[in-house]
Design an enzyme around this catalytic site. Structure first.
Site, PDB file in Angstrom:
ATOM      1  N   GLY A 208      -1.656  -9.517   8.023  1.00 47.45           N
ATOM      2  CA  GLY A 208      -0.744  -9.063   7.535  1.00 47.45           C
ATOM      3  C   GLY A 208      -0.896 -10.169   6.032  1.00 47.45           C
ATOM      4  O   GLY A 208      -0.410 -11.946   6.528  1.00 47.45           O
ATOM      5  N   ASN A 209       1.282  -9.845   6.713  1.00 47.68           N
ATOM      6  CA  ASN A 209       2.196 -10.797   6.007  1.00 47.68           C
ATOM      7  C   ASN A 209       3.555 -10.804   6.755  1.00 47.68           C
ATOM      8  O   ASN A 209       3.282 -10.428   7.745  1.00 47.68           O
ATOM      9  CB  ASN A 209       1.814 -11.380   3.910  1.00 47.68           C
ATOM     10  CG  ASN A 209       2.855 -10.203   4.403  1.00 47.68           C
ATOM     11  OD1 ASN A 209       3.955  -9.623   4.101  1.00 47.68           O
ATOM     12  ND2 ASN A 209       1.916  -9.474   2.826  1.00 47.68           N
ATOM     13  N   TYR A 210       4.390 -12.355   6.391  1.00 49.81           N
ATOM     14  CA  TYR A 210       5.379 -12.667   6.771  1.00 49.81           C
ATOM     15  C   TYR A 210       6.915 -11.587   6.486  1.00 49.81           C
ATOM     16  O   TYR A 210       7.652 -11.910   7.100  1.00 49.81           O
ATOM     17  CB  TYR A 210       5.720 -13.821   6.990  1.00 49.81           C
ATOM     18  CG  TYR A 210       5.002 -15.024   7.548  1.00 49.81           C
ATOM     19  CD1 TYR A 210       4.797 -14.664   9.201  1.00 49.81           C
ATOM     20  CD2 TYR A 210       3.655 -16.491   7.103  1.00 49.81           C
ATOM     21  CE1 TYR A 210       4.401 -15.338   9.851  1.00 49.81           C
ATOM     22  CE2 TYR A 210       3.599 -16.627   7.274  1.00 49.81           C
ATOM     23  CZ  TYR A 210       3.743 -16.280   8.702  1.00 49.81           C
ATOM     24  OH  TYR A 210       2.721 -17.558   9.991  1.00 49.81           O
TER      25      TYR A 210
END
Ligand code: C5P
Length: 399
Positions: A208-210
């Site tokens: 995923g990512n932030y």
């Protein structure tokens, strides 16, 4: 624009309360129905009788009417209101609103209000400049409240500086402008993507990512506030839209996001791609949790995800508008223009991770709008709701 609108006029205990009588008068003249709520100390500055006579409605100040025990429902008032204007708003009431200190009828009604809220601060210059006041005003802004900046001039203390409540004419004009804007996207269908995507490695892990989703949710909310019917295809985030006109379609992976966007794009007028879509996904997600192995290196093969914006760009029909975002770390404008062309976008909002206050997770953003004709419009540091409003201003003014 204010004709027939239900407006709560909140008056707090500051010397500028004398101007609230004129404000009530102007709102009535513009066709609004006005219900005044006063804090107890406001009554030291202006009498409820004046405001009741001007508005034709008894003023509310306490939770109960002392002699009858009649209960004033802040919830009903909050639902009744099409807008709430707190003028003057003292440092004390602003602090209570910012922190949810619901110890009077005005702040409880504020917390219950579903409508837009306008706040016209008025106080002495040092109180206005105090970091606690500026932080509280910033908090109100971040809740989507509209701050009507005080003017500079001579104050009740005879000191000269910023803190004078704006003139009632200016306050009414700001409210009219707001309601005029609320019609601009009426009848339009808007599609927004927001948040990260999660790409499954196994049943308990993902890539995923932030991305927090804050920018996309602000864009969806602002479109709905301007009258659009909004579909928000959202990756996993801990946000909820503030506007009832936003329908959330929750997804997890890029493939699911593409599938839902394809469902809605055909019938939409404007699509804003704000999601931080993972570029790659594990080629073969495991059905069972992957166990720790003896070897030190574990390889996960990745395959390219579909480019949702580019797919919609290829399918775009004349009249449809497609907007993308570009989060860059270097060669910002060149990369953004390249994306704009490659994905057949009409507009791209560039934000650089090198700019303080811009990018993932923050409450603020610094964006530069680049349109397909090459016009570059840099915008200053803004809260994400303000940046969303600026984006919609641009789209409605430059179509
Ligand atoms: O190519 P890049 O990821 O930087 O492009 C950013 C823009 O493209 C954003 O508007 C983003 O939402 C969109 N995008 C997309 N699908 C992808 C990758 C990016 O819709 N797979």
């Amino acid at each position: 624009m204010l004709n027939g609108k239900h407006i709560i006029l909140g008056i707090t205990g500051g010397i500028a309360a004398y101007k609230s009588a004129m404000l009530a008068r102007l709102l009535i003249k513009a066709g609004a129905e006005v219900q005044v709520i006063m804090t107890p100390s406001a009554k030291e500055f202006i009498t409820p009788v004046t405001l009741a006579a001007l508005t034709g409605n008894p003023v509310i100040s306490e939770f109960f009417t002392a002699n009858t025990g009649e209960w004033h429902s802040h919830v009903d008032l909050g639902l009744w209101a099409d807008a709430m204007i707190i003028a003057p708003a003292t440092a004390c009431t602003i602090a209570k609103m910012a922190n949810g200190v619901a110890d009077n009828m005005l702040v409880t009604s504020y917390l219950s209000a579903k409508s837009p809220v306008f706040v016209a601060p008025a106080m002495d210059l040092d109180m206005m400049a105090h970091p606690s006041t500026t932080a509280n005003i910033d908090k109100l802004r971040s809740y989507g409240n509209h701050i009507i900046e005080p003017a500079s001039g001579e104050l009740a203390s005879h000191l000269v500086g910023k803190g004078r409540m704006q003139e009632p004419e200016i306050i009414v004009a700001e409210m009219q402008k707001y309601f005029a804007k609320s019609q601009l996207l009426k009848g339009k269908k808007v599609l927004v993507t927001a948040g990260p995507t999660y790409e499954k490695i196994d049943p308990v892990r993902f890539i995923g990512n932030y991305s927090s989703g804050k920018m996309g949710y602000a864009i969806a909310d602002e479109a709905a506030r301007r009258g659009a019917d909004v579909i928000l295809v959202s990756g996993p985030v801990s946000l909820r839209p503030a506007q009832p006109g936003v329908t959330v379609v929750p997804v997890e992976s890029a493939k699911q996001m593409l599938h839902e966007c394809e469902n809605f794009f055909n019938t939409c007028d404007i699509a804003v791609m704000c999601a931080a879509v993972a570029d790659y996904a594990p080629a073969n997600p495991a059905d069972k949790k992957i166990k720790r192995e003896k070897q030190d290196v574990q390889v996960i093969n990745l395959v390219k995800n579909p480019d949702i914006a580019a797919t919609l760009g290829a399918e775009k029909k004349s009249g449809q508008i497609l907007v993308g975002f570009a989060l860059e770390t270097d060669n910002e404008q060149t990369n953004a223009i390249d994306k704009l062309k490659r994905k057949n976008l009409d507009l791209i909002a560039l934000n650089s991770l090198r700019t303080p206050g811009a990018g993932f997770g923050t409450d603020t953003n610094v964006i530069t709008l680049i349109d397909k004709n090459g016009t570059v419009t840099p915008l200053p540091l803004m809260t994400k709701p303000e940046a969303a409003a600026a984006l919609w201003d641009y789209l409605t003014e430059n179509r």
